[in-house]
Write an enzyme that holds these catalytic residues in place. Structure first.
Site, PDB file in Angstrom:
ATOM      1  N   SER A  37       0.808  -1.077  -0.058  1.00  0.00           N
ATOM      2  CA  SER A  37       0.057   0.136   0.016  1.00  0.00           C
ATOM      3  C   SER A  37       0.907   1.230  -0.048  1.00  0.00           C
ATOM      4  O   SER A  37       1.884   1.268   0.810  1.00  0.00           O
ATOM      5  CB  SER A  37      -0.737  -0.040   1.239  1.00  0.00           C
ATOM      6  OG  SER A  37      -1.597  -1.014   1.283  1.00  0.00           O
ATOM      7  N   HIS A  68      -3.590   0.458  -4.494  1.00  0.00           N
ATOM      8  CA  HIS A  68      -3.021  -0.568  -5.318  1.00  0.00           C
ATOM      9  C   HIS A  68      -3.457  -0.635  -6.755  1.00  0.00           C
ATOM     10  O   HIS A  68      -4.740  -0.842  -7.288  1.00  0.00           O
ATOM     11  CB  HIS A  68      -3.779  -1.900  -4.696  1.00  0.00           C
ATOM     12  CG  HIS A  68      -3.358  -1.894  -3.065  1.00  0.00           C
ATOM     13  ND1 HIS A  68      -2.516  -2.662  -2.723  1.00  0.00           N
ATOM     14  CD2 HIS A  68      -3.997  -1.831  -2.174  1.00  0.00           C
ATOM     15  CE1 HIS A  68      -2.370  -2.685  -1.377  1.00  0.00           C
ATOM     16  NE2 HIS A  68      -3.336  -1.999  -0.935  1.00  0.00           N
ATOM     17  N   HIS A  90      -5.670  -9.104  -1.631  1.00  0.00           N
ATOM     18  CA  HIS A  90      -6.061  -9.406  -0.265  1.00  0.00           C
ATOM     19  C   HIS A  90      -6.986 -10.174   0.084  1.00  0.00           C
ATOM     20  O   HIS A  90      -7.855 -10.456  -0.448  1.00  0.00           O
ATOM     21  CB  HIS A  90      -5.943  -8.025   0.471  1.00  0.00           C
ATOM     22  CG  HIS A  90      -4.865  -6.937   0.407  1.00  0.00           C
ATOM     23  ND1 HIS A  90      -4.931  -6.236  -0.779  1.00  0.00           N
ATOM     24  CD2 HIS A  90      -3.739  -6.853   1.108  1.00  0.00           C
ATOM     25  CE1 HIS A  90      -3.804  -5.334  -0.806  1.00  0.00           C
ATOM     26  NE2 HIS A  90      -3.206  -5.820   0.295  1.00  0.00           N
ATOM     27  N   TYR A  92      -8.775 -10.014   2.683  1.00  0.00           N
ATOM     28  CA  TYR A  92     -10.047  -9.457   3.003  1.00  0.00           C
ATOM     29  C   TYR A  92     -10.955  -9.049   2.023  1.00  0.00           C
ATOM     30  O   TYR A  92     -11.993  -8.579   2.168  1.00  0.00           O
ATOM     31  CB  TYR A  92      -9.732  -8.039   4.100  1.00  0.00           C
ATOM     32  CG  TYR A  92      -8.734  -7.193   3.313  1.00  0.00           C
ATOM     33  CD1 TYR A  92      -9.424  -6.235   2.482  1.00  0.00           C
ATOM     34  CD2 TYR A  92      -7.469  -6.915   3.490  1.00  0.00           C
ATOM     35  CE1 TYR A  92      -8.714  -5.187   1.716  1.00  0.00           C
ATOM     36  CE2 TYR A  92      -6.801  -5.843   3.198  1.00  0.00           C
ATOM     37  CZ  TYR A  92      -7.180  -5.105   2.109  1.00  0.00           C
ATOM     38  OH  TYR A  92      -6.423  -4.076   1.736  1.00  0.00           O
ATOM     39  N   GLU A  93     -10.404  -8.997   0.516  1.00  0.00           N
ATOM     40  CA  GLU A  93     -11.219  -8.463  -0.574  1.00  0.00           C
ATOM     41  C   GLU A  93     -12.256  -9.842  -1.021  1.00  0.00           C
ATOM     42  O   GLU A  93     -13.094  -9.576  -1.586  1.00  0.00           O
ATOM     43  CB  GLU A  93     -10.346  -8.212  -1.742  1.00  0.00           C
ATOM     44  CG  GLU A  93      -9.671  -7.100  -1.366  1.00  0.00           C
ATOM     45  CD  GLU A  93      -8.649  -6.740  -2.587  1.00  0.00           C
ATOM     46  OE1 GLU A  93      -8.920  -6.401  -3.785  1.00  0.00           O
ATOM     47  OE2 GLU A  93      -7.333  -7.023  -2.513  1.00  0.00           O
ATOM     48  N   ALA A 120       2.656  -2.406   3.656  1.00  0.00           N
ATOM     49  CA  ALA A 120       2.454  -1.320   4.788  1.00  0.00           C
ATOM     50  C   ALA A 120       2.329  -1.969   6.133  1.00  0.00           C
ATOM     51  O   ALA A 120       1.435  -3.026   6.051  1.00  0.00           O
ATOM     52  CB  ALA A 120       1.496  -0.114   4.551  1.00  0.00           C
ATOM     53  N   MET A 221      -1.850  -6.801   6.803  1.00  0.00           N
ATOM     54  CA  MET A 221      -2.780  -7.823   6.210  1.00  0.00           C
ATOM     55  C   MET A 221      -2.352  -8.313   4.914  1.00  0.00           C
ATOM     56  O   MET A 221      -3.244  -8.689   4.045  1.00  0.00           O
ATOM     57  CB  MET A 221      -4.310  -6.879   6.035  1.00  0.00           C
ATOM     58  CG  MET A 221      -4.592  -6.067   7.154  1.00  0.00           C
ATOM     59  SD  MET A 221      -5.833  -4.917   6.565  1.00  0.00           S
ATOM     60  CE  MET A 221      -6.157  -4.076   8.116  1.00  0.00           C
ATOM     61  N   SER A 222      -0.968  -8.468   4.864  1.00  0.00           N
ATOM     62  CA  SER A 222      -0.759  -9.323   3.753  1.00  0.00           C
ATOM     63  C   SER A 222       0.780  -9.949   3.817  1.00  0.00           C
ATOM     64  O   SER A 222       1.120 -10.379   5.063  1.00  0.00           O
ATOM     65  CB  SER A 222      -0.202  -8.144   2.509  1.00  0.00           C
ATOM     66  OG  SER A 222       0.758  -7.291   2.973  1.00  0.00           O
ATOM     67  N   ASN A 245       1.842   3.712  10.413  1.00  0.00           N
ATOM     68  CA  ASN A 245       0.996   4.062  11.519  1.00  0.00           C
ATOM     69  C   ASN A 245       1.518   3.608  12.769  1.00  0.00           C
ATOM     70  O   ASN A 245       2.182   2.137  12.823  1.00  0.00           O
ATOM     71  CB  ASN A 245      -0.295   4.061  11.458  1.00  0.00           C
ATOM     72  CG  ASN A 245      -0.866   2.391  11.086  1.00  0.00           C
ATOM     73  OD1 ASN A 245      -0.629   1.728  10.049  1.00  0.00           O
ATOM     74  ND2 ASN A 245      -1.300   1.953  12.319  1.00  0.00           N
ATOM     75  N   HIS A 259      -7.120   4.256   6.656  1.00  0.00           N
ATOM     76  CA  HIS A 259      -6.394   3.961   5.277  1.00  0.00           C
ATOM     77  C   HIS A 259      -5.609   5.161   4.851  1.00  0.00           C
ATOM     78  O   HIS A 259      -4.577   5.098   4.082  1.00  0.00           O
ATOM     79  CB  HIS A 259      -7.452   3.208   4.425  1.00  0.00           C
ATOM     80  CG  HIS A 259      -6.949   2.774   3.149  1.00  0.00           C
ATOM     81  ND1 HIS A 259      -5.819   1.680   3.272  1.00  0.00           N
ATOM     82  CD2 HIS A 259      -7.172   2.699   2.038  1.00  0.00           C
ATOM     83  CE1 HIS A 259      -5.278   1.179   2.187  1.00  0.00           C
ATOM     84  NE2 HIS A 259      -6.276   1.985   1.408  1.00  0.00           N
TER      85      HIS A 259
HETATM   86  N1  HPA Z   1      -3.014  -2.859  11.219  1.00  0.00           N
HETATM   87  C1  HPA Z   1      -3.122  -3.621  10.145  1.00  0.00           C
HETATM   88  N2  HPA Z   1      -2.523  -3.621   8.918  1.00  0.00           N
HETATM   89  C2  HPA Z   1      -2.134  -2.437   8.910  1.00  0.00           C
HETATM   90  C3  HPA Z   1      -1.678  -1.571   9.655  1.00  0.00           C
HETATM   91  C4  HPA Z   1      -2.348  -1.639  10.867  1.00  0.00           C
HETATM   92  O1  HPA Z   1      -2.246  -0.761  11.932  1.00  0.00           O
HETATM   93  N3  HPA Z   1      -1.361  -0.293   9.190  1.00  0.00           N
HETATM   94  C5  HPA Z   1      -1.081  -0.667   7.743  1.00  0.00           C
HETATM   95  N4  HPA Z   1      -1.791  -2.071   7.424  1.00  0.00           N
END
Ligand code: HPA
Length: 285
Positions: A37, A68, A90, A92-93, A120, A221-222, A245, A259
């Site tokens: 990301s 993406h 992903h 989650y998609e 990310a 998440m990847s 973050n 996001h």
């Molecule tokens: N949690 C999960 N996935 C992420 C995060 C997060 O804080 N930041 C970027 N991808």
């Protein structure tokens, strides 16, 4: 719309995608790069690039998530032929673990021996800051441990063994090179364990404290499914997280993860990541 969820592919399904890609490029990539990301701009550095949108490739999953791009960029960077995924799909998609890892096996059929995976991630280690880069030294596969491993189902022996080792899922040798290059460039490089969760909801503060207690330094998440499938077919892997973050571990902190924040910080890390990658590539045989 995403294609229907598919749990099993045949060897011929992977070959069909590899044949299609071969018909569309003169390059013979030996290094694969997956961009996470906010990191898509990195693909603009690739020279003499052939671009192939994922929708055109048989069986390829294609992402609909903002940030993406969804195409292969095949070309030259720092003396190597590279196949780059500008955007990934992903779990989650709604894709299966088999679909999100499909491109890695296709890369293997195209001759890729080394895979550089970026993502990310949220920082859990309290010494980390948003904007840091982290070398992944190991992972925790929460989706896999709970039953959905990308290698579930009949083993395709053409790719690898039924029970592959994950004792060194991230190459110690390539990790050493990455560390050395970061040092030479004067870049701060964190190191740590990446926890893979399904998403798409961000973690609750209780979940972050749990992940911290079991040793995770970052969460995302990847990446982990791709790394497992890459190891299964004998690739050496470098994993890099951009810490976009800092995760929230207290209720009523008044903080939120978004996001947009992930994409914004991701963009800022791109120049450092480009520098790092180019120098790593120069040191890889
Ligand atoms: N949690 C999960 N996935 C992420 C995060 C997060 O804080 N930041 C970027 N991808």
């Amino acid at each position: 719309m995403i294609p229907p969820q598919k749990d099993l592919f045949t060897y011929e399904d992977y070959q069909a995608a590899a044949d299609f890609i071969r018909s569309r490029t003169k390059h013979q990539p030996e290094i694969g790069l997956i961009l996470g990301s906010g990191l898509s701009p990195l693909a603009d550095e690739i020279e003499a690039a052939d671009l192939i949108p994922y929708q055109e490739i048989p069986n390829f999953p294609h992402s609909g998530v903002v940030g993406h791009a969804g195409r292969l960029v095949i070309g030259r960077l720092a003396g190597h032929s590279l196949i780059t995924m500008q955007g990934r799909s992903h779990f989650y998609e709604g894709y299966s673990q088999h679909q999100i890892t499909f491109p890695v096996r296709v890369m293997h059929l195209l001759g890729v021996k080394t895979l550089i995976v970026t993502n990310a991630a949220g920082g859990i280690n309290t010494g980390f800051h948003a904007g840091d880069l982290m070398l992944i030294v190991d992972h925790l596969n929460f989706v896999g441990i709970s039953g959905d491993n990308p290698l579930r189902g009949p083993n395709l022996d053409e790719f690898g063994d039924r029970f592959p080792s994950m004792a060194q899922a991230y190459s110690a040798n390539l990790g050493g090179i990455t560390r050395q290059v970061a040092h030479e460039l004067g870049l701060t490089l964190r190191e740590g364990i990446y926890a893979y969760v399904a998403g798409p909801s961000f973690e609750t503060p209780a979940e972050i404290r749990f992940l911290s207690a079991v040793g995770a330094d970052a969460v995302g998440m990847s990446t982990v499914p791709e790394v497992i499938v890459a190891n299964h077919c004998g690739m050496a892997v470098i994993g890099l997280s951009s810490i976009t973050n800092i995760t929230i571990r207290e209720l009523q902190s008044g903080l939120e993860t978004s996001h947009e924040e992930v994409l914004e910080t991701g963009k800022k890390i791109v120049p450092q990541l480009i520098q790092l990658l180019k120098e790593i590539l120069k040191k890889i045989e």
